[in-house]
Design a protein around this motif. Sequence first.
Motif, mmCIF file in Angstrom:
data_model
loop_
_atom_site.group_PDB
_atom_site.id
_atom_site.type_symbol
_atom_site.label_atom_id
_atom_site.label_comp_id
_atom_site.label_asym_id
_atom_site.label_seq_id
_atom_site.Cartn_x
_atom_site.Cartn_y
_atom_site.Cartn_z
ATOM 1 N N THR A 39 1.393 -0.953 0.387
ATOM 2 C CA THR A 39 0.277 -0.090 0.146
ATOM 3 C C THR A 39 0.940 1.011 0.185
ATOM 4 N N SER A 40 2.088 0.989 0.643
ATOM 5 C CA SER A 40 2.253 1.897 0.897
ATOM 6 C C SER A 40 3.401 2.837 -0.927
ATOM 7 N N GLU A 41 3.751 1.590 -1.937
ATOM 8 C CA GLU A 41 3.941 2.080 -3.445
ATOM 9 C C GLU A 41 1.973 2.698 -3.996
ATOM 10 N N VAL A 42 1.087 2.385 -3.271
ATOM 11 C CA VAL A 42 -0.478 2.569 -4.211
ATOM 12 C C VAL A 42 -0.034 4.188 -3.879
ATOM 13 N N ALA A 43 -0.056 4.232 -2.612
ATOM 14 C CA ALA A 43 0.104 5.703 -2.115
ATOM 15 C C ALA A 43 1.015 7.002 -2.953
ATOM 16 N N GLU A 44 1.767 5.790 -3.140
ATOM 17 C CA GLU A 44 3.519 7.080 -3.390
ATOM 18 C C GLU A 44 2.681 7.260 -4.675
ATOM 19 N N ARG A 45 2.974 6.256 -5.587
ATOM 20 C CA ARG A 45 1.719 6.759 -7.147
ATOM 21 C C ARG A 45 0.891 7.627 -7.187
ATOM 22 N N CYS A 46 -0.235 7.516 -6.050
ATOM 23 C CA CYS A 46 -1.290 7.936 -5.600
ATOM 24 C C CYS A 46 -0.942 9.582 -5.778
ATOM 25 N N GLY A 47 -0.125 9.268 -4.923
ATOM 26 C CA GLY A 47 0.573 10.701 -4.443
ATOM 27 C C GLY A 47 0.012 11.648 -3.138
ATOM 28 N N ILE A 48 -0.286 10.564 -2.073
ATOM 29 C CA ILE A 48 -1.013 10.461 -1.129
ATOM 30 C C ILE A 48 -0.401 10.106 -0.195
ATOM 31 N N SER A 49 -1.197 10.627 1.063
ATOM 32 C CA SER A 49 -0.166 9.047 2.151
ATOM 33 C C SER A 49 -0.516 7.794 2.167
ATOM 34 N N GLU A 50 0.020 7.162 3.150
ATOM 35 C CA GLU A 50 -0.626 5.224 3.032
ATOM 36 C C GLU A 50 -1.457 5.154 3.994
ATOM 37 N N GLY A 51 -1.772 6.522 5.067
ATOM 38 C CA GLY A 51 -2.992 6.387 5.827
ATOM 39 C C GLY A 51 -4.454 6.936 5.267
ATOM 40 N N THR A 52 -3.747 7.400 3.981
ATOM 41 C CA THR A 52 -5.424 8.031 3.242
ATOM 42 C C THR A 52 -6.696 6.854 2.572
ATOM 43 N N ILE A 53 -5.207 5.096 1.988
ATOM 44 C CA ILE A 53 -5.873 4.197 1.265
ATOM 45 C C ILE A 53 -6.820 3.133 2.563
ATOM 46 N N TYR A 54 -6.250 3.426 3.905
ATOM 47 C CA TYR A 54 -7.211 2.761 5.166
ATOM 48 C C TYR A 54 -8.127 3.950 5.421
ATOM 49 N N LYS A 55 -8.393 4.782 4.987
ATOM 50 C CA LYS A 55 -9.901 5.329 5.320
ATOM 51 C C LYS A 55 -11.116 4.858 4.344
ATOM 52 N N TYR A 56 -10.347 4.397 3.372
ATOM 53 C CA TYR A 56 -11.225 3.658 2.294
ATOM 54 C C TYR A 56 -11.366 2.525 2.506
ATOM 55 N N PHE A 57 -10.090 1.756 2.782
ATOM 56 C CA PHE A 57 -10.437 -0.304 3.071
ATOM 57 C C PHE A 57 -9.723 0.271 4.216
ATOM 58 N N ASP A 58 -10.553 -0.971 4.806
ATOM 59 C CA ASP A 58 -10.315 -1.510 6.210
ATOM 60 C C ASP A 58 -8.834 -2.073 6.152
ATOM 61 N N SER A 59 -7.708 -2.902 4.778
ATOM 62 C CA SER A 59 -7.128 -3.994 4.489
ATOM 63 C C SER A 59 -6.252 -3.560 2.899
ATOM 64 N N LYS A 60 -5.026 -4.122 2.945
ATOM 65 C CA LYS A 60 -4.743 -4.283 1.565
ATOM 66 C C LYS A 60 -5.849 -6.425 1.294
ATOM 67 N N ARG A 61 -6.302 -6.510 1.556
ATOM 68 C CA ARG A 61 -7.152 -7.764 1.134
ATOM 69 C C ARG A 61 -8.238 -7.199 0.344
ATOM 70 N N GLU A 62 -8.456 -5.922 1.226
ATOM 71 C CA GLU A 62 -10.257 -5.459 1.273
ATOM 72 C C GLU A 62 -9.454 -4.953 -0.176
ATOM 73 N N LEU A 63 -8.572 -3.996 -0.319
ATOM 74 C CA LEU A 63 -9.218 -3.524 -1.748
ATOM 75 C C LEU A 63 -8.822 -4.088 -2.850
ATOM 76 N N LEU A 64 -7.070 -5.533 -2.571
ATOM 77 C CA LEU A 64 -7.628 -5.896 -3.527
ATOM 78 C C LEU A 64 -8.927 -6.635 -4.248
#
Length: 218
Positions: A39-64
């Motif tokens: 998720t850190s690489e996802v966040a980097e490519r999106c230009g956001i913090s890693e915490g922002t991802i977990y604002k919308y998805f509970d886990s990496k598994r849920e995101l996938l």
Amino acid sequence: MASPPVRTRSRLAPDERISEIMAVTRQLLSEKGYQNVVTSEVAERCGISEGTIYKYFDSKRELLARVAEEWFEEILGADENPPPGAGIRTRLRQLVWKGLSIIRQEPSLSRFVLMELRSDPTYRTMRIYELNRRFTARIGDLLQEAVSTGVFRADVSVRLLRDMIFGCIEHRTWAYLRGEGDFSVDEAADGITNVIYRGMLMPGVQDEGASPQSKTKR
């Protein structure tokens, strides 16, 4: 009058942000495989913090899993109508070909669904399960039509025939998903279709795939 503020990536609306995160995750899946997505690489490519991802998805598994669901929805939404007047064999091959080509085009997502999600004890409660059922039902419905219209024999259950088809698809593509080889979608589609169609064809019903000479001999 002051110009309106320029919208930056960090100020995307929630639905746009979710779409961006999922698109980047899908790209990373394709590049690296699901096991190597972080998720850190996802966040980097999106230009956001890693915490922002977990604002919308509970886990990496849920995101996938959400990415996989979106993929299945694309598959179900891409209706490929057979030629007008197409018979059972032509339509069956089209559906078998579709099942094989999905795996050929998206091996990383296929691996994730088959190896991670499907083995989960809660798989039958997941949305991906219902989406997969809708896809496999297309072949089931066609097989039922073939039996009901007298094209196929009725001594083998439609459910078993459907399972045989998807079992063949999985076994034919397993080495490819493990990165141990390749396969021809057309060759596999022809082989699976011929085995099912000719094996189940009602005696006396003309084989759609027979050559003109063989039809004459019959």
